[in-house]
Structures are given as structure tokens and as C-alpha cells.
Design a protein around this motif. Structure first.
Motif: not given
Ligand code: GDD
Length: 316
Positions: A80, A121-122, A147, A279
Motif C-alpha cells: 500500500s 483507493s483515491s 500502485y 505526485d
Molecule cells: N510518505 C511521505 N513521506 N510522503 C510525503 C513526505 C514524506 O516525508 N513529504 C511529503 N509527502 C507527501 C507525498 O509526496 C504525498 O503527496 C503525500 O505527502 C501523502 O503521502 P503518503 O502518506 O505516502 O500517502 P499517499 O497519498 O501517497 O497514499 C496513501 O493514500 C492512498 C489513498 O489516497 C496511502 O495510504 C495509499 O495506500 C492510499 O491508497
């Protein structure tokens, strides 16, 4: 009634197991892999039934379904973390897609009428134009990571197995969710953990971050697992539903909220390794279809979620 949670040892799986046990009258089963860490479900081990199962192996899945005969299946197990999907695209696709196909095939071949929730997922929406927010289920899917593609495939397989074989599949497109036990790679948890370590003097007062410009719609995991229950109780088979709060935060604002909860003076530094090849800029969801169908509304304010998450890391 028997419920099976794939990925019960994970962040959402452990909260869902707690929720189902608290409801009572539900026999809670869960699948895990040999390398799964059990720390999130340690406190539940005497109340749940665990089966070792490799979802990529059709035989393993078939055996588990045969022995559990679940009325409800919450299919949460997946790779995930978005960045991992660039490093290991094949593994992400095989894990997420084949695992679900094996589950569907086992249910279908054994003639069970299990209600199945699949955690889509969104991220599937991917590239979203500003005028398309808040995002409805009818929005085009423009996935921006392997993903996201794996989740689009899971989503459409859910549709296809419902149409082809009448499987009772509900597809939830959940926007970002967080809360205690969130894996430390994900942004909310990663920042909260760094802050907790700075407070404890375990690292210098500098927080490392990636892209702070992205916007995300966060829901508390405890509201999400209630949504998953309602989805199987009241959702229309074959349908897809957004699960979202309807509010998007810039990642920089989420960081400021966490910093304000700490009170320590902390410097912010961008770590280029945390930036992604592409992103998703904004995810802001419209959960109106799901709310109308089930009566669900998120109840836990974002500030409470973030306080609980920070306190979780302070205690770890
Ligand atoms: N992980 C991470 N670490 N993300 C960061 C950071 C960092 O240090 N700094 C900024 N970000 C930004 C990422 O570039 C992204 O735009 C946002 O924070 C969220 O990152 P994540 O928490 O890794 O989640 P995601 O949005 O990529 O994906 C999550 O949400 C999805 C649903 O929309 C995950 O939980 C997925 O499994 C889920 O499907």
C-alpha cells in the motif's frame, strides 16, 4: 456470523478487528503471512482466529476460504505504499492483483455467497484537474503510479466479477486515512514519529520532508473501519463508493498542525529522496453517494486524529 479480514496484522486490519469484536456476535478471522509483524494485534490474539495464508498462492487462499467459510470478507491486504511501487512495480502489481483474483476465484469456485469489500483507493483518480474537485466516483481514473494502476485493476476486477459471476463485491475508494498505528513510511506518521523522537532528544531538531505542496483528504482510521462495516451492511453490490472527509489539507498545513501540537522549535529540511517521479497534486473527495446509501459521516476531527497519532509515537 463469520468475518475474514485479509491483512489483519496491518494498520487498518487491526482497527477493523477491534471494531468487529466490539460489535459482538461476530467471529473474527484474519490472514497473515509468515513475515507479518504481530505487534498491532497482540492484544487481540485470544479473541481472533488467525490463518497463515499467502494470497499470491491460489492453493493457500482456497484452503483458507474452505476452512473459514466467511459470511463477510474485508480484503485489505496489499502493498500500500506508493513509493515502493516505483521500486518494485512488478511485485506491487502481482501482489495486489493476483491476491484479489485468488480470493474471488476461491469464493466463486466454492459457491459461497460471501459479501466482499475490496479496499480500493483515491490514488486511482491520480491526475485530477482543479475543477474536478471534490472528486466524485464518476471522475476519470488517471493513475500516476504502479500502485494506483494496481488499485484500478482491483477495482475493475471487482466490477467484472460482480457482472460475470454475481459476486457480492463492494468497492470502496478510500482517501487518505491515518491514526494510531499508521505505518511510519506514510506522511502523517513519518512526521509525527520524527517529532516524537526530537522531543525525546533522539535526533536533532530538524524534520526531513518531501513534497509539502500536495493536498490530501484525511479521515481517521476509526471512521474508515466503521465505513467498511456499513459498506457491507448497506452498500449496493457491484457499486463503488468514495470514503472521504470532504476537506483537503496541504501537507505543509498538516505539518504545521503537528508542530503546533509539539511546541518544540523544529527546522524543516527537504530531503530530495522523499520526492516522487510524479505526485498526485490534490485528492479531495465527495463521499455523498456513500453517505446517502449508508448514513455514514466521519466523526473524529482531524486535530484529534493527529494528537492521537503523535501520542502513539510518543509512547512507542
Ligand atoms: N510518505 C511521505 N513521506 N510522503 C510525503 C513526505 C514524506 O516525508 N513529504 C511529503 N509527502 C507527501 C507525498 O509526496 C504525498 O503527496 C503525500 O505527502 C501523502 O503521502 P503518503 O502518506 O505516502 O500517502 P499517499 O497519498 O501517497 O497514499 C496513501 O493514500 C492512498 C489513498 O489516497 C496511502 O495510504 C495509499 O495506500 C492510499 O491508497
Amino acid at each position: 456470523m463469520k468475518a475474514l479480514i485479509t491483512g489483519i496484522t496491518g494498520f487498518v486490519g487491526s482497527h477493523l478487528a477491534e471494531y468487529l469484536l466490539a460489535k459482538g456476535q461476530i467471529e473474527v478471522h484474519g490472514s497473515y503471512r509468515l513475515r507479518s509483524r504481530m505487534n498491532h494485534i497482540q492484544h487481540l490474539q485470544s479473541s481472533i482466529h488467525l490463518t497463515e495464508c499467502e494470497l499470491k498462492d491460489p492453493h493457500s487462499v482456497s484452503q483458507m476460504i474452505q476452512s473459514v467459510q466467511p459470511d463477510l470478507i474485508f480484503h485489505l491486504a496489499a502493498q500500500s505504499f506508493v513509493p515502493t511501487s516505483w521500486n518494485s512495480p512488478t511485485e506491487t502489481l502481482v501482489n495486489n492483483i493476483a491476491g484479489q483474483v485468488n480470493l474471488f476465484e476461491a469464493v466463486r469456485k466454492q459457491g459461497l455467497s460471501s459479501k466482499i469489500l475490496i479496499a480500493c483507493s483515491s490514488e486511482e483518480y491520480g491526475l485530477v484537474h482543479p475543477e474536478e474537485t471534490p472528486i466524485k466516483e464518476t471522475n476519470p481514473l488517471r493513475p500516476l503510479s504502479p500502485y494506483a494502476v494496481s488499485k484500478v485493476a482491483q477495482d475493475y476486477l471487482g466490477y467484472q466479477y460482480h457482472e460475470s459471476y454475481g459476486l457480492h463485491v463492494i468497492r470502496t475508494r478510500t482517501f487518505n486515512h491515518t491514526g494510531p498505528r499508521r505505518g511510519e513510511n506514510f506522511v502523517t506518521s513519518n512526521f509525527a514519529k520524527q517529532i516524537a523522537e526530537i522531543e525525546l532528544g533522539l535526533r536533532p531538531p530538524v524534520i526531513h520532508v518531501g513534497n509539502l505542496e500536495a493536498k490530501r483528504d484525511f479521515t481517521d482510521v476509526r471512521d474508515v473501519v466503521r465505513a467498511y462495516w456499513l459498506a457491507l451492511e448497506k452498500g449496493e453490490p457491484g457499486e463503488t463508493y468514495n470514503i472521504a472527509s470532504g476537506t483537503a489539507y496541504k501537507i505543509s498545513d498538516m505539518l504545521q498542525l503537528l508542530l503546533s501540537l509539539s511546541g518544540h522549535s523544529i527546522k524543516i529540511e527537504t530531503d530530495p529522496a522523499r520526492l516522487r517521479p510524479s505526485d498526485v497534486e490534490i485528492l479531495l473527495g465527495d463521499a455523498g453517494k456513500f453517505s446517502t446509501q449508508t448514513g455514514w459521516r466521519p466523526e473524529i476531527p482531524f486535530e484529534t486524529t493527529m494528537k492521537d497519532l503523535l501520542n502513539y509515537w510518543r509512547a512507542e
